[in-house]
Write a protein that holds these residues in place. Structure first.
Motif, PDB file in Angstrom:
ATOM      1  N   ALA A 416       0.831  -1.207   0.000  1.00 27.77           N
ATOM      2  CA  ALA A 416       0.000   0.000   0.000  1.00 27.77           C
ATOM      3  C   ALA A 416       0.864   1.254   0.000  1.00 27.77           C
ATOM      4  CB  ALA A 416      -0.932  -0.013   1.203  1.00 27.77           C
ATOM      5  N   VAL A 425      -3.088   4.356  -5.301  1.00 27.07           N
ATOM      6  CA  VAL A 425      -4.075   4.221  -4.222  1.00 27.07           C
ATOM      7  C   VAL A 425      -4.024   5.476  -3.381  1.00 27.07           C
ATOM      8  CG1 VAL A 425      -3.891   1.691  -4.170  1.00 27.07           C
ATOM      9  CG2 VAL A 425      -2.462   3.085  -2.650  1.00 27.07           C
ATOM     10  N   THR A 429      -6.405   3.709   1.873  1.00 25.02           N
ATOM     11  CA  THR A 429      -5.939   2.324   1.739  1.00 25.02           C
ATOM     12  C   THR A 429      -4.731   2.078   2.632  1.00 25.02           C
ATOM     13  OG1 THR A 429      -6.723   2.252  -0.551  1.00 25.02           O
ATOM     14  CG2 THR A 429      -5.118   0.581   0.109  1.00 25.02           C
ATOM     15  N   ASN A 432      -5.852   1.787   6.292  1.00 26.37           N
ATOM     16  CA  ASN A 432      -6.487   0.499   6.598  1.00 26.37           C
ATOM     17  C   ASN A 432      -5.444  -0.602   6.796  1.00 26.37           C
ATOM     18  OD1 ASN A 432      -9.080   1.546   6.511  1.00 26.37           O
ATOM     19  ND2 ASN A 432      -9.352   1.102   4.311  1.00 26.37           N
ATOM     20  N   THR A 433      -4.456  -0.644   5.898  1.00 22.10           N
ATOM     21  CA  THR A 433      -3.422  -1.679   6.032  1.00 22.10           C
ATOM     22  C   THR A 433      -2.542  -1.404   7.247  1.00 22.10           C
ATOM     23  OG1 THR A 433      -1.991  -0.442   4.510  1.00 22.10           O
ATOM     24  CG2 THR A 433      -3.394  -2.173   3.564  1.00 22.10           C
TER      25      THR A 433
END
Length: 469
Positions: A416, A425, A429, A432-433
């Motif tokens: 990511a 991205v 994103t 979240n990762t």
């Protein structure tokens, strides 16, 4: 010189001559059949079964490979207050056993009286009289009905039980020290994970602010990352609090004040996970000091029944007294000044308001109560091992799965980051990762601790290397 002999039963002379009477029940160990095998299996709880010891050794905690843990346990064995109290209770019980056994032996006492008496005789001068009376007393209580023997046996069993209690306390102390130390390392690791993630989040935030200045990201992207950093910062103080509280608890266990002990380094990753074999269920009852203690308490209660029943039977006191009495010290010890007396007395309890029968009923009920305690202790011992076995096995499996989850979460986070740098991205994103990686790492540390605690519980459930001699 006075000699005093006491007997507790008229008919007991016949009992003593024939076989020695006892009015109480003979103790038999309760028969509780152990399971033929462990429900959770008899394999090693961790590692290879071939590498596991057949049973925990006395210094079982050395298997974790931590020199600091070894030092803490050594300090606890020297300074722990609960253990010191248990050792003192052993001395108390030994003293009580000596007191209870004393009536089985003669008592010897030496005394002497000297009296000077002035007597007025009408019509003559006052008379002065000296009286000297040395006295030597020996008394012995004949134990016809076994009451005194039973009292001694009860006290001895209680003293033995106190030793098993000491071993149980010692095992509990070692277990608590190991568990609390590992918990402190758990919090250290979780704090380290939180700080690493905070540092990484701050780096991302710094990069986003630079990109915002260049016009490539929006203010919303920066605000989202600022929120993530703030949450990471907020997660650290509770962990610091729990770490300090854990260390303070550890200080009490090793007998020190809170400020005199600290745990500032170390990691659960440095702790080995030793392999443990549970052995056979039939071996367990001789390996648990709490089971041995419950049995000795049962033996003592059985002897108390004899004491209570013997109190219902008659007592006979036989007394023989002899000595010397003289008004002149120089001629005191001579056959002419010898005096003696013989007497006998019988006492049969007739009415005591139900106290004696009540004591018998109480002793029998007490034995029944302790019988249920023994039964529950045995069942609990088997249950402890089964629970510890399943916990050790499942936490080991969970640890491997969680390690795999952390590796995948880290790989996703790295992808990511790379894609955000390439502009494919957005920051959401990455957030979240990032959150997934932090959660996975934090859970892994907790699982590592749970597995080590399960191993400690298994060592404890198996008696911690103790074995009844």
């Amino acid at each position: 010189m006075t000699w005093q002999f006491r007997a507790q039963a008229l008919g007991g002379l016949l009992c003593t001559a024939v076989a020695g009477c006892s009015v109480g029940p003979t103790f038999h160990r309760p028969d509780i059949a152990p399971p033929t095998q462990w429900h959770e299996g008899a394999d090693a709880a961790s590692g290879s079964p071939a590498a596991a010891s057949p049973w925990p050794e006395a210094g079982w905690w050395h298997g974790f490979g931590s020199s600091q843990l070894d030092e803490l346990i050594a300090e606890a064995e020297r300074n722990n207050d609960d253990l010191a109290g248990a050792i003192a209770r052993v001395r108390e019980a030994d003293a009580q056993a000596r007191i209870a056994g004393a009536p089985l032996f003669p008592t010897l006492d030496l005394g002497a009286d000297a009296t000077r008496q002035r007597t007025v005789v009408p019509g003559s001068a006052p008379r002065l009289t000296n009286i000297f009376n040395p006295q030597f007393t020996a008394s012995y209580e004949l134990d016809f009905w076994g009451k005194n023997r039973a009292q001694r046996n009860a006290a001895r069993a209680t003293a033995i039980a106190s030793r098993y209690d000491q071993q149980t306390v010692a095992l509990t102390v070692v277990r608590s020290v190991a568990g609390t130390y590992f918990q402190s390392l758990e919090f250290l690791d979780r704090i380290q994970v939180a700080r690493q993630n905070l540092d990484n989040g701050q780096k991302i935030l710094h990069g986003l602010k630079l990109e915002q200045s260049a016009g490539t990201v929006t203010g919303l992207d920066v605000a989202q990352q600022e929120t993530a950093v703030a949450l990471l910062e907020a997660a650290i103080p509770p962990l610091l609090q729990q770490l300090r509280q854990s260390v303070y608890a550890l200080a009490v266990l090793v007998g020190k004040t809170p400020e005199s002990i600290d745990v500032t380094s170390g990691s659960l990753e440095e702790i080995s996970s030793p392999a443990i074999a549970a052995g056979l269920p039939s071996q367990l009852l001789s390996r648990r000091p709490d089971v041995a203690e419950a049995e000795q308490q049962l033996i003592a209660a059985n002897a108390d029944i004899t004491v209570a029943r013997a109190a219902l039977f008659p007592d006979i006191a036989l007394t023989a007294s002899g000595g010397y009495e003289s008004s002149r010290l120089a001629s005191l010890i001579s056959p002419a000044n010898r005096v003696y007396a013989l007497s006998a007395g019988l006492t049969q309890p007739i009415f005591h308001g139900g106290a004696l029968r009540g004591q018998v009923s109480f002793s029998e009920a007490r034995y029944t109560e302790l019988l249920t305690t023994y039964h529950k202790t045995v069942l609990t011992a088997f249950s402890n091992v089964e629970s510890a076995l399943v916990a050790a096995r499942q936490t080991a499996d969970q640890r491997e799965r969680q390690r795999d989850a952390v590796a995948k979460a880290r790989r996703a986070f790295e992808f990511a980051q790379a894609q955000m740098s390439a502009g494919t991205v957005n920051v959401l994103t990455v957030l979240n990762t990032e959150n997934a990686l932090f959660s996975a790492q934090d859970v892994l540390v907790q699982v590592e601790y749970s597995h080590l605690q399960a191993l400690i519980d298994l060592y404890t459930a198996l008696g911690g290397g103790w074995q009844q001699g």
